[in-house]
Design an enzyme around this catalytic site. Structure first.
Site, short mmCIF file in Angstrom:
data_model
loop_
_atom_site.label_atom_id
_atom_site.label_comp_id
_atom_site.label_asym_id
_atom_site.label_seq_id
_atom_site.Cartn_x
_atom_site.Cartn_y
_atom_site.Cartn_z
N ASP A 277 0.83 -1.20 0.00
CA ASP A 277 0.00 0.00 0.00
C ASP A 277 0.87 1.26 0.00
OD1 ASP A 277 -2.76 1.21 0.43
OD2 ASP A 277 -1.67 2.05 2.12
N GLU A 319 0.58 -1.03 -5.16
CA GLU A 319 -0.58 -0.14 -5.18
C GLU A 319 -0.03 1.26 -5.42
OE1 GLU A 319 -3.56 2.70 -3.58
OE2 GLU A 319 -1.65 2.25 -2.61
#
Length: 618
Positions: A277, A319
């Site tokens: 992330d 991501e």
């Protein structure tokens, strides 16, 4: 080259049976790992000692890896492109929404198998901050499951069951920040110097103000700025996202070592894929936007080298919601591999632009700008996810008036100007800005607002069209929970104070068991969507031309509203993004893989129709 003394520290903690295999992996990956980490931290006097200690810790985690996972590592190392098959299909959900708990998710495995799922992304399930926690993305412990969702034993039982069903579990791994109640943050507030060095903490606004001059803002409405004053920390803490999410300081090698070990501990519990992330934000540089910095890629490449040594059966997924031109870096270079998978957010957003404008020029530009991939790497394609649709990734492809054009698209999906869409704006108080857009696919394609059978039919075609694009582009396609059943927006978030300011909760509903029971009923919207989508999935499984690594080319012989993709010499994906009939000329005889019809010559393509065509032997 790293010295043998350093690599020997890894080998020394392994049983004799694992040392030959480990020595082979070290020979392949350790020189790259040492070079990358020396480039980041080599000027420190203690670098070699630190590196040796890191290798010893990696050896301990290698030795602790369960035998079943070591066998999986060996199998996948022998076939590194295993995840590129047209059989691969992902599914994404929150644990509590899909199964209630990890044990409940385990009970859903037969349904996932029915869909054809081989990859399950469960959004954050680790112990998160009490109270507001950004949907679980403010992690308090990387070593413990959130108590409401189960235990570590439940996680290991789930990964074992999924592996037995041929499904890989993907977990979010939040690299950029931790919660303000993480043990490091608590120690930093208590004055521990080593803990404070894990973060960016400033005594006054002097440096924060200099950084802010060139930084963007992720949540300008609800969390403006990039720094938060924390009385207990005695200063300003870098908080890119929310004030309770403290950015980690990767200029400190201790941060990298701790995070790499945390990832491997989860891998040893059976997690096979990690969604990394906020990768774009990892490295801070004064005078820049502190995104996509070269050092961020060095960190990810070093993490990949560690995975290749200790757990080569594991995949890393970036991501990085960045423009198309910035995506290839996240997959690595000839000098060092990086992530195995990267989100193709530009493709996703461009598909929605195609529907709003009934024109495929932005979509064509994105596809034309999509670069070739290195071996054993792929894009991730999708229609919706738990986050907003960010339009600004398309600035380059949308042309000279991109800001105004994308703002019109954003307004369209918020339901303005007579649109069929029922979405919501995200993080913008300016109606003329290209703000993000939220909403379930059924709401954004018009199914939620449909009043007539014709409107429902067109909305259903739009939903299947976008899924057809994701399934045929040449990627690892991932379904978002509920879209397969045409689930609609969840407005209940407005009644929850902790969520009411965040319209992303529109697309975070609970799994609708009633719709699930209707999935075989062709008279219901849930059944029509489910049957239409599963027909696409089965057709994809049957055609190697739709594998992620099969050749792809963009054909420009169709009208503006039509996208034509060639997948090899004998397969075409023909997609009409307009509300009007279009005409397209086929040379030779082609079989429609979805209807079985034989087509040739000039054909009429119905509004929002999708055709997957295989050339005959003529």
């Amino acid at each position: 080259m790293p010295s043998n003394v350093m690599t020997d520290r890894l080998l020394a903690v392994l049983p004799e049976t694992l040392r030959p295999q480990a020595a082979q992996r070290l020979a392949a990956a350790a020189p790259t790992l040492h070079r990358l980490l020396a480039g980041l931290y080599g000027e420190r006097a203690d670098f070699e000692n630190w590196y040796g200690a890191l290798m010893a810790s990696l050896g301990t985690l290698y030795a602790a890896r369960p035998a079943a996972l070591q066998a999986l590592d060996a199998q996948r190392a022998a076939q590194p492109d295993w995840f590129l098959s047209q059989q691969m299909l992902g599914y994404c959900s929150y644990v509590n929404n899909f199964g209630g708990t990890l044990a409940g998710v385990r009970e859903q495995i037969p349904y996932l198998q029915e869909l054809g799922v081989r990859y399950l992304h469960l959004l954050p399930f680790l112990r998160a901050r009490a109270g507001e926690n950004d949907g679980g993305f403010a992690v308090t412990s990387f070593d413990d499951v959130e108590a409401a969702l189960g235990t570590n034993a439940d996680l290991e039982a789930l990964t074992t069951a999924l592996r037995g069903a041929g499904i890989s579990l993907c977990s979010d791994f939040i690299l950029n920040h931790v919660a303000d109640d993480h043990v490091w943050a608590q120690a930093a507030k208590a004055g521990d110097a080593q803990a404070r060095a894990m973060f960016h903490i400033f005594p006054d606004r002097s440096l924060p103000d200099q950084y802010e001059a060139t930084l963007g803002q992720v949540f300008p409405q609800v969390a403006p700025g990039n720094f938060s004053h924390v009385d207990a920390a005695g200063g300003w803490v870098w908080t890119t996202f929310y004030p309770y999410q403290w950015d980690l300081n990767y200029a400190n090698p201790a941060v990298f070592a701790e995070m790499a070990q945390a990832l491997l501990r989860l891998a040893n519990r059976g997690v096979e894929v990690f969604r990394l992330d906020s990768t774009a934000f990892l490295w801070k540089r004064l005078g820049s936007n502190s995104m996509n910095q070269p050092e961020a890629h060095q960190l990810l490449q070093a993490l990949r080298a560690i995975v290749d040594i200790v757990a080569p059966g594991v995949l890393l997924k970036a991501e990085a919601i960045v423009p198309t031109r910035e995506l290839p870096a996240y997959l690595g270079s000839a000098n060092a591999a990086e992530c195995h998978i990267a989100y193709h957010s530009s493709l996703m957003a461009a598909g929605w632009v195609g529907l709003a404008e009934q024109n495929t020029d932005v979509l064509r530009a994105v596809i034309a700008n999509t670069p070739p991939l290195p071996p054993a790497a792929t894009w991730l394609s999708y229609v919706r996810c738990h986050d907003d649709i960010g339009w600004n990734v398309l600035r380059a492809e949308a042309g000279a008036d991109s800001a105004q054009r994308l703002a019109r698209v954003a307004r369209f999906f918020s339901g303005a100007e007579g649109s069929y869409a029922r979405g919501a704006a995200f993080q913008s108080s300016d109606p003329n800005a290209a703000h993000g857009s939220n909403g379930m696919a059924a709401a954004l394609t018009g199914l939620q607002s449909a009043q007539t059978e014709q409107e429902r039919e067109l909305a259903m075609r739009r939903m299947l069209l976008l899924h057809g694009l994701a399934l045929s582009f040449g990627a690892l396609p991932v379904l978002y929970m509920g879209d397969e059943l045409a689930m609609e927006n969840d407005e209940s978030y407005l009644q929850r104070p902790q969520h009411a300011m965040d319209s992303r909760w529109l697309q975070r509903p609970r799994f609708d068991r009633q719709r699930w029971q209707q999935r075989y009923d062709g008279t219901k919207m849930a059944g029509r969507m489910y049957q239409g989508l599963t027909a696409l999935i089965k057709a994809r499984q049957a055609h190697a031309a739709l594998a992620a690594d099969a050749p792809r080319s963009l054909l420009d012989d169709g009208p503006a509203g039509v996208l034509v993709l060639a997948r090899g010499e004998r397969f075409r994906a023909l997609m009409n993004f307009s509300a009007s009939e279009q005409h397209y000329t086929l040379a030779g005889s082609w079989t429609d893989c979805l209807s079985g019809a034989i087509l040739g010559g000039t054909i009429t393509v119905a509004p929002y129709a999708l055709h997957w065509l295989e050339r005959g032997d003529d």
